[in-house]
Motif scaffolding. Sequence first.
Motif, mmCIF file in Angstrom:
data_model
loop_
_atom_site.group_PDB
_atom_site.id
_atom_site.type_symbol
_atom_site.label_atom_id
_atom_site.label_comp_id
_atom_site.label_asym_id
_atom_site.label_seq_id
_atom_site.Cartn_x
_atom_site.Cartn_y
_atom_site.Cartn_z
ATOM 1 N N ARG A 6 44.284 33.698 48.346
ATOM 2 C CA ARG A 6 43.877 32.993 47.135
ATOM 3 C C ARG A 6 44.539 33.653 45.938
ATOM 4 O O ARG A 6 44.618 34.873 45.858
ATOM 5 C CB ARG A 6 42.365 33.043 46.951
ATOM 6 N N ILE A 7 44.970 32.822 45.011
ATOM 7 C CA ILE A 7 45.593 33.325 43.788
ATOM 8 C C ILE A 7 44.728 32.900 42.612
ATOM 9 O O ILE A 7 44.469 31.716 42.419
ATOM 10 C CB ILE A 7 47.019 32.765 43.622
ATOM 11 N N TYR A 8 44.256 33.859 41.886
ATOM 12 C CA TYR A 8 43.456 33.592 40.694
ATOM 13 C C TYR A 8 44.300 33.928 39.478
ATOM 14 O O TYR A 8 44.779 35.046 39.335
ATOM 15 C CB TYR A 8 42.181 34.450 40.682
ATOM 16 N N SER A 9 44.448 32.957 38.608
ATOM 17 C CA SER A 9 45.225 33.221 37.397
ATOM 18 C C SER A 9 44.382 34.023 36.412
ATOM 19 O O SER A 9 43.165 33.906 36.383
ATOM 20 C CB SER A 9 45.680 31.911 36.761
ATOM 21 N N VAL A 10 45.060 34.820 35.639
ATOM 22 C CA VAL A 10 44.392 35.588 34.596
ATOM 23 C C VAL A 10 44.663 34.855 33.288
ATOM 24 O O VAL A 10 45.818 34.668 32.905
ATOM 25 C CB VAL A 10 44.933 37.027 34.533
ATOM 26 N N PRO A 11 43.604 34.390 32.614
ATOM 27 C CA PRO A 11 43.840 33.637 31.374
ATOM 28 C C PRO A 11 44.481 34.525 30.318
ATOM 29 O O PRO A 11 44.254 35.738 30.281
ATOM 30 C CB PRO A 11 42.442 33.188 30.945
ATOM 31 N N GLU A 12 45.293 33.886 29.497
ATOM 32 C CA GLU A 12 45.903 34.627 28.400
ATOM 33 C C GLU A 12 44.822 35.100 27.440
ATOM 34 O O GLU A 12 43.774 34.479 27.312
ATOM 35 C CB GLU A 12 46.891 33.735 27.649
#
Length: 168
Positions: A6-12
Motif C-alpha cells: 500500500r502506498i499512502y501519500s503524504v499531503p503537502e
Amino acid sequence: SISELRIYSVPEELRKYKFAEVFENRLALAARPDQLSQVDITRPFEEYGMVGSNSGSFIVGGPGSVTCMVSAWNGLFVGKPEVWNQMKADGTGSYKFELVEAARSAPLNNQVIVKAPVQGFEAGDKYGLFFLNRYGAFVNTGMHTDSLFDTQKAKMISIPVNWWSGRT
C-alpha cells in the motif's frame, strides 16, 4: 516475496497565512511563512479560486513582512512597518498595489485597528480606521495616492508616546 503493498501519500504542508480579508467579493490572504510580503487574491466569489484568470499573487512593497491588512474605502490596504500600500483596479480589470504616503501613520498590526463611525472630520467620510503604532494613536478618514509627501488623511489623536521599546 511481497503479498501486499500500500502506498499512502503524504499531503503537502499547508500554507498558513497570517492575514485574511474580504475585498470586493474576493478573499485576500497575506504573510505566508515562505513569502512574508506576498498577498494572494482569489477570483470573485470563489474563496478557493487562487489560480487562473482574475486572481493573482502580489509582492507588496519589497522585503519585509506584512504587518496588517484591512478592507476600507472600496480598497485593500496592506501595512508594512512604516507604510500603507493600497490595492486598486488599474482600469483594465486587473489590480495593482501602490504605495500610499503614510510615513509614521501605519498601524502596528491587525490587533490595533478599529473601523468605527467618525464625526467632525471631512464631509462624506462615514467611518475611520482608528489605530496605534509606535508614535501614538491615529485616525484615518480616507486615503489617496499621489506624488506629494504625507497626503493621507491621518490625524494624530494622542500626544507622542514614550512607551515604545525598540528592543521588543
